[in-house]
Design an enzyme around this catalytic site. Structure first.
Site: not given
Length: 400
Positions: A51, A75, A111-112, A235, A275
């Protein structure tokens, strides 16, 4: 089944496979219409490829540079009765269009953050590609199970050192409201750095390097957002900012490692876009709605694909990269144009429930949000019956 959007908070719980495919095709068409990326990458690993900016990087490399791509993501497939995640449908569409072009494209679902997925990725590179010449790191995750300790750590969106009150936009009720956040504890800051900082990026590069699957001259980049004064309290000066500063530290040792083989490592700063991650940040929907209005009026509005294609063409592989004093590659300079920011700041306190649609581009924000899930895409018949059970032929699923 006929699939319509159902939004809960900052997530759309339904997705449209045909709409997701059309969205991917639009991005591919943008890249092919803007010409090839000179001296671009040829064998690319994208970590977080399904994405947003990661998907845009995969599309830009494949269709702008003719690259073979291996994508890693987490995903969920659809079934006959329930849609899968948008990232699943995006990746299915990407592989379909890549195959039509004769390009190699495989995907690893899992799972990266885990050692297992890193090893499966290395094995796949050795078997199919030999070596990779670009590694894009584009993970956005709320939590991480640390591969060495087994501890599951969560990230937190909070200010640091002081409580902060700011204006926000409740996108469900479409009202402006004050939001107050208490400062993060040290434990919360450390957790956010562990999830969203540079440690996992470094672990990936170390593992790939030790396995001998990085080509001479290989580059890597991790995507980040810095923002401007109006978002800094929550942020850059908040818990997420601490994680982003950790990226700036970790990139130095990664750069040294790759430079030994003629390569490079850079943090790439991209503009604010809609996003699933940014819609969860309380002030971002209002900021984005104002930013869209101003940037569309000045003709400088860009989404993920315009940003990442430009980053690859101009900076990662261009002769005159946009680099700041920290050594980061910058693609956010149109957003940070003082004239743009001054207009956003001037309107910030003037937005009310009554003038929301006149003063901001909240309508455009809502459209962009729904497009993430395959809705509001031109040319798609949303009354047609669609099959949500879409296969990804090249998938290596480590979750089953």
């Amino acid at each position: 089944m006929i699939i319509k959007p159902r939004v809960r908070g900052f997530i759309c719980v339904t997705t449209h496979p045909v709409g997701c495919e059309a969205n991917v095709k639009e991005q591919i068409d943008y890249v092919t219409s803007h010409g090839p990326i000179a001296n671009g990458p040829k064998k690319v690993l994208v970590i977080g490829a399904s994405t947003g900016y990661g998907l845009a990087a995969r599309i830009s490399a494949a269709f702008g540079s003719g690259a073979d791509t291996l994508g890693v993501f987490f995903e969920r497939a659809g079934s006959e009765t329930k849609p899968g995640t948008a990232g699943w449908y995006n990746s299915a569409a990407f592989e379909k269009f890549a195959a039509e072009k004769g390009l190699y494209a495989r995907s690893i679902n899992g799972d990266a953050f885990s050692d297992k997925v890193k090893q499966v990725t290395i094995d796949t590179i050795k078997q199919d590609l030999g070596k990779v010449d670009l590694v894009v790191y584009s993970l956005a995750a709320p939590r991480r199970t640390h591969p060495k300790t087994g501890e599951t750590i969560s990230s937190t969106l909070k200010p640091v050192g002081k409580a902060v009150t700011f204006r926000g936009l409740d996108t469900d009720k479409e009202v402006i409201r004050e939001v107050s956040l208490e400062p993060a504890t040290q434990e919360e800051i450390d957790g956010t750095v562990a999830v969203m900082g540079g440690e996992d990026w470094q672990m990936w590069i170390d593992a790939l390097d030790e396995a001998g699957v990085l080509a001479d001259g290989a580059k890597t980049t991790a995507f980040t957002y810095l923002g401007e004064q109006i978002t800094h309290d929550i942020y850059w000066n908040g818990s997420i900012g601490e994680a982003k500063k950790d990226l700036d530290k970790k990139v130095l040792s990664i750069r040294d490692k790759l430079a030994a083989h003629g390569g490079d490592a850079r943090v790439s700063v991209l503009k604010a876009v809609v996003t699933q991650a940014s819609s969860a940040i309380p002030m971002m929907p209002l900021y984005l709605s104002l930013l869209f209005k101003v940037m569309k009026e000045t003709g400088t509005h860009e989404g993920c694909i315009e940003q990442v294609y430009g980053l690859l063409k101009d900076s990662l592989y261009g002769a005159t990269p946009h680099v700041d004093e920290e050594g980061r590659l910058r693609a956010d300079y149109k957003e940070l144009d003082p004239q743009v920011q001054d207009k956003v700041v001037a309107m910030w306190d003037k937005v009310t429930n009554e003038n929301l649609y006149e003063m901001t581009d909240f309508a455009g924000y809502k459209t962009e949000f729904l497009r993430l899930f395959g809705f509001e895409i031109a040319g798609v018949d949303y009354d047609a019956d669609v099959n949500p059970d879409v296969k990804i032929p090249g998938i290596i699923d480590t979750t089953v």
